[in-house]
Scaffold this motif. Structure first.
Motif, PDB file in Angstrom:
ATOM      1  N   UNK A  61      14.161  -0.008  63.667  1.00  0.00           N
ATOM      2  CA  UNK A  61      13.412   0.008  64.758  1.00  0.00           C
ATOM      3  C   UNK A  61      12.938  -1.013  65.560  1.00  0.00           C
ATOM      4  N   UNK A  62      13.508  -2.151  64.979  1.00  0.00           N
ATOM      5  CA  UNK A  62      13.072  -3.634  65.322  1.00  0.00           C
ATOM      6  C   UNK A  62      11.584  -3.867  64.784  1.00  0.00           C
ATOM      7  N   UNK A  63      11.358  -3.797  63.366  1.00  0.00           N
ATOM      8  CA  UNK A  63      10.199  -3.771  62.879  1.00  0.00           C
ATOM      9  C   UNK A  63       9.211  -2.756  63.340  1.00  0.00           C
ATOM     10  N   UNK A  64       9.554  -1.615  63.508  1.00  0.00           N
ATOM     11  CA  UNK A  64       8.479  -0.444  64.076  1.00  0.00           C
ATOM     12  C   UNK A  64       7.293  -0.391  63.175  1.00  0.00           C
ATOM     13  N   UNK A  65       7.674  -0.421  62.032  1.00  0.00           N
ATOM     14  CA  UNK A  65       6.439  -0.133  60.910  1.00  0.00           C
ATOM     15  C   UNK A  65       5.462  -1.241  61.190  1.00  0.00           C
ATOM     16  N   UNK A  66       5.771  -2.365  61.549  1.00  0.00           N
ATOM     17  CA  UNK A  66       4.837  -3.389  61.768  1.00  0.00           C
ATOM     18  C   UNK A  66       3.902  -3.322  62.638  1.00  0.00           C
ATOM     19  N   UNK A  67       4.591  -2.757  63.874  1.00  0.00           N
ATOM     20  CA  UNK A  67       3.770  -2.331  65.038  1.00  0.00           C
ATOM     21  C   UNK A  67       2.816  -1.364  64.679  1.00  0.00           C
ATOM     22  N   UNK A  68       2.956  -0.239  63.788  1.00  0.00           N
ATOM     23  CA  UNK A  68       2.142   0.826  63.375  1.00  0.00           C
ATOM     24  C   UNK A  68       1.165   0.227  62.314  1.00  0.00           C
ATOM     25  N   UNK A  69       1.632  -0.748  61.602  1.00  0.00           N
ATOM     26  CA  UNK A  69       0.376  -1.466  60.675  1.00  0.00           C
ATOM     27  C   UNK A  69      -0.468  -2.134  61.505  1.00  0.00           C
ATOM     28  N   UNK A  70      -0.114  -2.835  62.469  1.00  0.00           N
ATOM     29  CA  UNK A  70      -1.155  -3.675  63.319  1.00  0.00           C
ATOM     30  C   UNK A  70      -1.878  -2.905  64.308  1.00  0.00           C
ATOM     31  N   UNK A  71      -1.270  -1.627  64.667  1.00  0.00           N
ATOM     32  CA  UNK A  71      -2.317  -0.667  65.712  1.00  0.00           C
ATOM     33  C   UNK A  71      -3.277   0.024  64.534  1.00  0.00           C
ATOM     34  N   UNK A  77      14.380 -10.200  55.139  1.00  0.00           N
ATOM     35  CA  UNK A  77      13.440 -11.015  55.988  1.00  0.00           C
ATOM     36  C   UNK A  77      12.426 -10.099  56.693  1.00  0.00           C
ATOM     37  N   UNK A  78      12.976  -8.930  56.864  1.00  0.00           N
ATOM     38  CA  UNK A  78      11.934  -7.807  57.577  1.00  0.00           C
ATOM     39  C   UNK A  78      10.753  -7.649  56.462  1.00  0.00           C
ATOM     40  N   UNK A  79      11.030  -7.265  55.230  1.00  0.00           N
ATOM     41  CA  UNK A  79      10.312  -7.038  54.149  1.00  0.00           C
ATOM     42  C   UNK A  79       9.342  -8.210  54.071  1.00  0.00           C
ATOM     43  N   UNK A  80       9.825  -9.354  54.087  1.00  0.00           N
ATOM     44  CA  UNK A  80       8.940 -10.546  53.890  1.00  0.00           C
ATOM     45  C   UNK A  80       7.906 -10.861  54.983  1.00  0.00           C
ATOM     46  N   UNK A 112      11.052   7.372  60.540  1.00  0.00           N
ATOM     47  CA  UNK A 112       9.859   7.939  61.264  1.00  0.00           C
ATOM     48  C   UNK A 112      10.463   7.535  62.757  1.00  0.00           C
ATOM     49  N   UNK A 113      11.236   6.640  62.877  1.00  0.00           N
ATOM     50  CA  UNK A 113      11.663   6.127  64.313  1.00  0.00           C
ATOM     51  C   UNK A 113      13.123   6.297  64.389  1.00  0.00           C
ATOM     52  N   UNK A 114      13.749   6.628  65.456  1.00  0.00           N
ATOM     53  CA  UNK A 114      15.008   7.179  65.783  1.00  0.00           C
ATOM     54  C   UNK A 114      15.882   6.092  65.308  1.00  0.00           C
ATOM     55  N   UNK A 115      17.101   6.305  64.453  1.00  0.00           N
ATOM     56  CA  UNK A 115      17.929   5.447  64.187  1.00  0.00           C
ATOM     57  C   UNK A 115      19.150   6.200  64.371  1.00  0.00           C
ATOM     58  N   UNK A 116      19.559   6.692  65.456  1.00  0.00           N
ATOM     59  CA  UNK A 116      20.907   7.591  65.966  1.00  0.00           C
ATOM     60  C   UNK A 116      20.603   8.851  65.774  1.00  0.00           C
ATOM     61  N   UNK A 148       4.491   3.153  46.359  1.00  0.00           N
ATOM     62  CA  UNK A 148       5.234   2.237  45.794  1.00  0.00           C
ATOM     63  C   UNK A 148       6.424   2.198  46.956  1.00  0.00           C
ATOM     64  N   UNK A 149       6.539   1.077  47.628  1.00  0.00           N
ATOM     65  CA  UNK A 149       7.652   0.754  48.613  1.00  0.00           C
ATOM     66  C   UNK A 149       8.320  -0.215  48.220  1.00  0.00           C
ATOM     67  N   UNK A 150       9.443   0.222  47.523  1.00  0.00           N
ATOM     68  CA  UNK A 150      10.565  -0.639  46.975  1.00  0.00           C
ATOM     69  C   UNK A 150      11.653  -0.983  48.228  1.00  0.00           C
ATOM     70  N   UNK A 151      11.837  -2.113  48.421  1.00  0.00           N
ATOM     71  CA  UNK A 151      12.722  -2.585  49.524  1.00  0.00           C
ATOM     72  C   UNK A 151      12.821  -1.653  50.686  1.00  0.00           C
ATOM     73  N   UNK A 152      11.713  -1.579  51.159  1.00  0.00           N
ATOM     74  CA  UNK A 152      11.610  -0.766  52.349  1.00  0.00           C
ATOM     75  C   UNK A 152      12.187  -1.148  53.534  1.00  0.00           C
ATOM     76  N   UNK A 153      12.891  -0.407  54.491  1.00  0.00           N
ATOM     77  CA  UNK A 153      13.754  -0.656  55.511  1.00  0.00           C
ATOM     78  C   UNK A 153      12.583  -1.026  56.784  1.00  0.00           C
ATOM     79  N   UNK A 154      12.108  -2.209  56.494  1.00  0.00           N
ATOM     80  CA  UNK A 154      10.961  -2.532  57.747  1.00  0.00           C
ATOM     81  C   UNK A 154      11.682  -2.914  58.854  1.00  0.00           C
ATOM     82  N   UNK A 155      12.983  -3.450  58.988  1.00  0.00           N
ATOM     83  CA  UNK A 155      13.917  -3.721  60.069  1.00  0.00           C
ATOM     84  C   UNK A 155      13.885  -2.479  60.909  1.00  0.00           C
TER      85      UNK A 155
END
Length: 286
Positions: free
Chosen positions: A193-203, A229-232, A121-125, A184-191
């Motif tokens: 975009x520098x934890x981009x999904x955490x920003x979405x969650x907070x918003x 660490x990102x998942x945690x 959902x966020x640019x990764x190259x 079911x989010x198995x080992x999601x790549x939270x890291x």
């Protein structure tokens, strides 16, 4: 001596003839009650293929509609999910439902490159960051097909994915919270975009809008340390976010690395997601 040479020549010729014989044609191994549907290339130029597993009662109950679990990376994870589903259905701890693996049509494909377009959902190259287009394709093309031709219940859609697929799963929950009833989010790549999904969650939490769903999030004990660490960080944040109506469970799969966590994550995740619909919650009667 002449007879010996002739015998060797005969034996050598027989060996050559035997080696030239074609191997016996055995039937290919298939997953029962499953089929592949290649879809026409869509407006984004994507050629999707669906791995579809139908419940045992599908042919016997032609008016019945079924929940559907959509699984990203179907070319890798479909068989794993179906095997676990059949065991859980036998034990009556989940209802009968349809499993749909999301993949691509064609041969000798570079899944790594293809999935980066769909699942990030966020640019990764280059060639990434198009998750919203994939969500739109699900809503516009894939859901209607399943609901029209396979009696999928539009009120009972669920989504599962691992790694980038896990990130896509979390993104879907925040971007389109009414599309699915469970994740079911198995080992999601939270890291990403520098934890981009955490920003979405907070918003999303700041809006106070409910997420009427169940969420199961895992990491593997022996993931890459920064990845885990990102998942945690996300798992620890969930209680503070207080998403109204979201029922969630976090788990770290002990002893496993990144891919090895899939089997247990999907098995336990399916039990958690479908617990409200389970036909039997006690031990097996056998």
């Amino acid at each position: 001596m002449k007879r010996f040479v002739l015998t060797l020549a005969f034996l050598f010729g027989a060996v050559q003839a035997q080696a030239a014989d074609p191997a016996p044609a055995y039937p290919a191994h298939t997953i029962p009650n499953s089929l592949l549907r290649a879809l026409p290339k869509n407006a984004d130029g994507r050629s999707y293929q669906l791995h579809i597993h139908l419940p045992g009662s599908f042919a016997k109950e032609p008016k019945r509609r079924y929940p559907v679990l959509y699984v990203t990376d179907g070319y890798w994870d479909f068989a794993t999910v179906v095997a676990s589903y059949n065991n859980l259905a036998y034990d009556q701890v989940v209802p009968e439902f349809i499993v749909v693996g999301l993949g691509y049509a064609g041969d000798n494909l570079d899944y790594g490159s293809l999935r980066r377009w769909e699942l990030s959902p966020v640019a990764m190259g280059e060639g990434s960051g198009q998750a919203d287009k994939f969500l739109a394709a699900l809503e516009r093309e894939i859901f209607p097909l399943l609901e029209r031709e396979y009696r999928a219940d539009p009120a009972q859609r669920y989504l599962a994915g691992s790694s980038l697929g896990g990130l896509f799963t979390l993104h879907a929950m925040y971007a389109k919270p009414d599309l699915f009833k469970g994740y079911i989010a198995a080992s999601p790549a939270v890291v990403a975009g520098n934890d981009w999904i955490i920003g979405q969650a907070k918003a999303h939490a700041e809006t106070g809008k409910p997420i009427k769903a169940r969420l199961y999030v895992t990491g593997a004990e022996h993931e890459w340390p920064a990845f885990l660490a990102g998942i945690k960080r996300y798992q620890a944040l969930l209680p503070a976010l207080k998403h109204p109506e979201l029922v969630y469970q976090n788990r770290t799969i002990d002893g496993e690395r990144h891919a090895g966590t899939k089997a247990e994550s999907y098995t336990r995740g399916m039990r958690f997601l479908f617990e409200p619909l389970a036909p039997e919650k006690g031990p097996s009667k056998d």
